[in-house]
Design a protein around this motif. Structure first.
Motif, PDB file in Angstrom:
ATOM      1  N   LEU A 141      68.750   0.985 -15.199  1.00 59.18           N
ATOM      2  CA  LEU A 141      69.835   1.949 -14.815  1.00 59.18           C
ATOM      3  C   LEU A 141      70.459   2.499 -15.656  1.00 59.18           C
ATOM      4  CD1 LEU A 141      70.195   1.270 -10.881  1.00 59.18           C
ATOM      5  CD2 LEU A 141      68.525   2.820 -11.816  1.00 59.18           C
ATOM      6  N   THR A 142      71.098   3.743 -15.675  1.00 57.42           N
ATOM      7  CA  THR A 142      72.218   4.027 -16.529  1.00 57.42           C
ATOM      8  C   THR A 142      73.504   3.734 -15.774  1.00 57.42           C
ATOM      9  OG1 THR A 142      72.468   6.286 -15.657  1.00 57.42           O
ATOM     10  CG2 THR A 142      70.933   5.602 -17.696  1.00 57.42           C
ATOM     11  N   LYS A 143      74.838   3.886 -16.194  1.00 60.17           N
ATOM     12  CA  LYS A 143      76.033   3.690 -15.804  1.00 60.17           C
ATOM     13  C   LYS A 143      76.132   4.514 -14.406  1.00 60.17           C
ATOM     14  CE  LYS A 143      78.296   2.243 -20.096  1.00 60.17           C
ATOM     15  NZ  LYS A 143      79.329   2.362 -20.981  1.00 60.17           N
ATOM     16  N   LYS A 144      75.552   5.847 -14.570  1.00 67.18           N
ATOM     17  CA  LYS A 144      75.629   6.714 -13.624  1.00 67.18           C
ATOM     18  C   LYS A 144      74.453   6.683 -12.433  1.00 67.18           C
ATOM     19  CE  LYS A 144      78.036  10.319 -16.231  1.00 67.18           C
ATOM     20  NZ  LYS A 144      78.177  11.485 -16.558  1.00 67.18           N
ATOM     21  N   ASN A 145      73.732   5.548 -12.589  1.00 68.69           N
ATOM     22  CA  ASN A 145      72.645   5.220 -11.698  1.00 68.69           C
ATOM     23  C   ASN A 145      71.515   6.161 -11.665  1.00 68.69           C
ATOM     24  OD1 ASN A 145      73.884   2.636 -10.532  1.00 68.69           O
ATOM     25  ND2 ASN A 145      74.965   3.928  -8.925  1.00 68.69           N
ATOM     26  N   LYS A 146      71.263   6.594 -12.847  1.00 69.37           N
ATOM     27  CA  LYS A 146      70.014   7.265 -13.496  1.00 69.37           C
ATOM     28  C   LYS A 146      69.107   6.320 -13.803  1.00 69.37           C
ATOM     29  CE  LYS A 146      71.759  11.851 -13.567  1.00 69.37           C
ATOM     30  NZ  LYS A 146      71.286  13.345 -14.040  1.00 69.37           N
ATOM     31  N   ILE A 147      67.658   6.739 -13.562  1.00 71.98           N
ATOM     32  CA  ILE A 147      66.590   5.840 -14.059  1.00 71.98           C
ATOM     33  C   ILE A 147      66.038   6.250 -15.309  1.00 71.98           C
ATOM     34  CG2 ILE A 147      63.994   5.127 -13.266  1.00 71.98           C
ATOM     35  CD1 ILE A 147      64.839   5.988 -10.334  1.00 71.98           C
ATOM     36  N   VAL A 159      66.316  10.275 -15.361  1.00 70.94           N
ATOM     37  CA  VAL A 159      65.768  11.172 -14.036  1.00 70.94           C
ATOM     38  C   VAL A 159      66.918  10.441 -12.832  1.00 70.94           C
ATOM     39  CG1 VAL A 159      63.577  11.956 -14.690  1.00 70.94           C
ATOM     40  CG2 VAL A 159      63.989   9.872 -13.522  1.00 70.94           C
ATOM     41  N   SER A 160      67.140  11.472 -11.691  1.00 68.34           N
ATOM     42  CA  SER A 160      67.659  10.729 -10.586  1.00 68.34           C
ATOM     43  C   SER A 160      66.952  10.164  -9.629  1.00 68.34           C
ATOM     44  CB  SER A 160      68.385  11.939 -10.197  1.00 68.34           C
ATOM     45  OG  SER A 160      67.530  13.006  -9.562  1.00 68.34           O
ATOM     46  N   SER A 161      65.653  10.667  -9.752  1.00 68.41           N
ATOM     47  CA  SER A 161      64.693   9.761  -8.790  1.00 68.41           C
ATOM     48  C   SER A 161      63.192  10.051  -9.369  1.00 68.41           C
ATOM     49  CB  SER A 161      64.372  10.396  -7.264  1.00 68.41           C
ATOM     50  OG  SER A 161      64.167  11.856  -7.312  1.00 68.41           O
ATOM     51  N   LEU A 162      62.305   9.351  -8.898  1.00 65.88           N
ATOM     52  CA  LEU A 162      60.747   9.336  -9.340  1.00 65.88           C
ATOM     53  C   LEU A 162      60.052  10.195  -8.369  1.00 65.88           C
ATOM     54  CD1 LEU A 162      60.328   5.510  -9.824  1.00 65.88           C
ATOM     55  CD2 LEU A 162      60.974   7.471 -11.571  1.00 65.88           C
ATOM     56  N   ARG A 163      60.593  11.349  -7.967  1.00 65.30           N
ATOM     57  CA  ARG A 163      60.014  12.601  -7.272  1.00 65.30           C
ATOM     58  C   ARG A 163      59.015  13.327  -8.380  1.00 65.30           C
ATOM     59  NH1 ARG A 163      62.881  15.361  -2.654  1.00 65.30           N
ATOM     60  NH2 ARG A 163      61.978  16.970  -3.843  1.00 65.30           N
ATOM     61  N   LEU A 164      58.034  13.800  -7.959  1.00 63.42           N
ATOM     62  CA  LEU A 164      57.359  14.671  -8.590  1.00 63.42           C
ATOM     63  C   LEU A 164      58.136  15.946  -9.446  1.00 63.42           C
ATOM     64  CD1 LEU A 164      54.414  15.221 -10.266  1.00 63.42           C
ATOM     65  CD2 LEU A 164      53.973  16.439  -7.982  1.00 63.42           C
ATOM     66  N   ASP A 165      58.464  16.436  -8.769  1.00 62.82           N
ATOM     67  CA  ASP A 165      59.286  17.781  -9.246  1.00 62.82           C
ATOM     68  C   ASP A 165      60.597  17.078 -10.272  1.00 62.82           C
ATOM     69  OD1 ASP A 165      61.020  16.631  -7.382  1.00 62.82           O
ATOM     70  OD2 ASP A 165      61.533  18.600  -6.421  1.00 62.82           O
ATOM     71  N   THR A 166      61.078  16.262  -9.930  1.00 63.78           N
ATOM     72  CA  THR A 166      62.189  15.683 -10.948  1.00 63.78           C
ATOM     73  C   THR A 166      61.481  15.407 -12.091  1.00 63.78           C
ATOM     74  OG1 THR A 166      63.287  14.769  -9.014  1.00 63.78           O
ATOM     75  CG2 THR A 166      64.049  14.047 -11.136  1.00 63.78           C
ATOM     76  N   LEU A 167      60.276  14.768 -12.080  1.00 60.54           N
ATOM     77  CA  LEU A 167      59.608  14.081 -13.656  1.00 60.54           C
ATOM     78  C   LEU A 167      59.009  15.215 -14.076  1.00 60.54           C
ATOM     79  CD1 LEU A 167      58.036  10.842 -12.260  1.00 60.54           C
ATOM     80  CD2 LEU A 167      60.000  11.213 -13.575  1.00 60.54           C
ATOM     81  N   LEU A 168      58.569  16.287 -13.463  1.00 59.98           N
ATOM     82  CA  LEU A 168      58.096  17.517 -14.131  1.00 59.98           C
ATOM     83  C   LEU A 168      59.254  18.345 -14.790  1.00 59.98           C
ATOM     84  CD1 LEU A 168      55.233  18.884 -11.633  1.00 59.98           C
ATOM     85  CD2 LEU A 168      54.971  17.862 -13.838  1.00 59.98           C
ATOM     86  N   SER A 169      60.354  18.564 -14.225  1.00 56.14           N
ATOM     87  CA  SER A 169      61.425  19.044 -14.767  1.00 56.14           C
ATOM     88  C   SER A 169      61.767  18.319 -16.022  1.00 56.14           C
ATOM     89  CB  SER A 169      62.517  19.003 -13.796  1.00 56.14           C
ATOM     90  OG  SER A 169      63.680  19.500 -14.380  1.00 56.14           O
ATOM     91  N   GLU A 170      61.986  17.037 -16.130  1.00 55.06           N
ATOM     92  CA  GLU A 170      62.163  16.484 -17.305  1.00 55.06           C
ATOM     93  C   GLU A 170      61.316  16.238 -18.233  1.00 55.06           C
ATOM     94  OE1 GLU A 170      64.013  13.765 -20.053  1.00 55.06           O
ATOM     95  OE2 GLU A 170      65.017  14.536 -18.283  1.00 55.06           O
ATOM     96  N   ILE A 223      56.212   8.939  -7.855  1.00 56.00           N
ATOM     97  CA  ILE A 223      55.510   8.685  -8.995  1.00 56.00           C
ATOM     98  C   ILE A 223      55.735   7.158  -9.428  1.00 56.00           C
ATOM     99  CG2 ILE A 223      55.086   9.229 -11.474  1.00 56.00           C
ATOM    100  CD1 ILE A 223      54.149  11.374  -9.451  1.00 56.00           C
ATOM    101  N   ARG A 224      54.701   6.393  -9.983  1.00 48.53           N
ATOM    102  CA  ARG A 224      54.948   5.100 -10.245  1.00 48.53           C
ATOM    103  C   ARG A 224      54.538   5.022 -11.911  1.00 48.53           C
ATOM    104  NH1 ARG A 224      50.796   2.670  -6.072  1.00 48.53           N
ATOM    105  NH2 ARG A 224      50.035   4.654  -6.895  1.00 48.53           N
ATOM    106  N   GLU A 225      54.892   3.822 -12.428  1.00 52.48           N
ATOM    107  CA  GLU A 225      54.328   3.398 -13.749  1.00 52.48           C
ATOM    108  C   GLU A 225      52.853   3.460 -13.938  1.00 52.48           C
ATOM    109  OE1 GLU A 225      55.909  -0.183 -15.587  1.00 52.48           O
ATOM    110  OE2 GLU A 225      58.029   0.076 -14.955  1.00 52.48           O
ATOM    111  N   GLY A 226      52.378   4.218 -15.136  1.00 52.03           N
ATOM    112  CA  GLY A 226      51.025   4.069 -15.237  1.00 52.03           C
ATOM    113  C   GLY A 226      50.216   5.515 -15.050  1.00 52.03           C
ATOM    114  N   ASP A 227      50.786   6.091 -14.097  1.00 47.15           N
ATOM    115  CA  ASP A 227      50.624   7.487 -13.574  1.00 47.15           C
ATOM    116  C   ASP A 227      50.178   8.454 -14.576  1.00 47.15           C
ATOM    117  OD1 ASP A 227      50.209   6.541 -10.849  1.00 47.15           O
ATOM    118  OD2 ASP A 227      52.070   7.613 -10.115  1.00 47.15           O
ATOM    119  N   VAL A 228      49.113   9.368 -14.407  1.00 48.77           N
ATOM    120  CA  VAL A 228      48.952  10.416 -15.446  1.00 48.77           C
ATOM    121  C   VAL A 228      49.097  11.757 -14.695  1.00 48.77           C
ATOM    122  CG1 VAL A 228      47.262  11.536 -16.707  1.00 48.77           C
ATOM    123  CG2 VAL A 228      47.120   8.990 -16.647  1.00 48.77           C
ATOM    124  N   ILE A 229      50.126  12.532 -15.346  1.00 46.48           N
ATOM    125  CA  ILE A 229      50.595  13.788 -14.567  1.00 46.48           C
ATOM    126  C   ILE A 229      50.108  14.720 -15.430  1.00 46.48           C
ATOM    127  CG2 ILE A 229      52.709  14.928 -14.018  1.00 46.48           C
ATOM    128  CD1 ILE A 229      53.988  12.376 -13.622  1.00 46.48           C
TER     129      ILE A 229
END
Length: 115
Positions: free
Chosen positions: A101-107, A36-47, A79-85
């Motif tokens: 991080l990946t080579k493209k700076n994704k988490i 994911v590009s960031s640890l935002r809720l919408d990004t994580l739900l999308s992934e 969002i942090r590690e251990g969170d339940v979504i």
């Protein structure tokens, strides 16, 4: 057990049961990895739920998303590690680890989805 004789207007009686006769539920988790590009809720739900980010943002705005069993209406919630979504209609998941991080700076993200 001796003093329980009724529930409401219904008469009941109790008897002991063996532990082997108790019902046990086993939660089945399916583990996956993603980036994911960031640890935002919408990004994580999308992934996690394979949704377009716009649809994930709309679901959050409508109050369908929960983090640690509390409704969250901000799509930029961190969002942090251990969170339940959970996302109504799609299921529940938990964040196992987010780091590296990946080579493209994704988490790199490891998560589990409840079957």
């Amino acid at each position: 057990m001796l003093h329980l004789t009724s529930v409401g207007k219904l008469s009941v009686s109790c008897r002991p049961i063996l532990p082997k006769n108790l019902l046990h539920t086993a939660d089945g988790w399916t583990y996956s990895e993603g980036t994911v590009s960031s640890l935002r809720l919408d990004t994580l739900l999308s992934e996690i739920y394979h949704l377009p980010r716009v649809k994930a943002s709309e679901a959050i705005a409508r109050g369908l998303a929960k983090v640690n069993w509390e409704i969250v209406e901000k799509r930029n919630f961190d969002i942090r590690e251990g969170d339940v979504i959970s996302l109504r209609g799609h299921g529940r998941s938990k964040i196992i680890s987010c780091g590296g991080l990946t080579k493209k700076n994704k988490i790199r993200l490891q998560y589990g989805r409840l079957n």
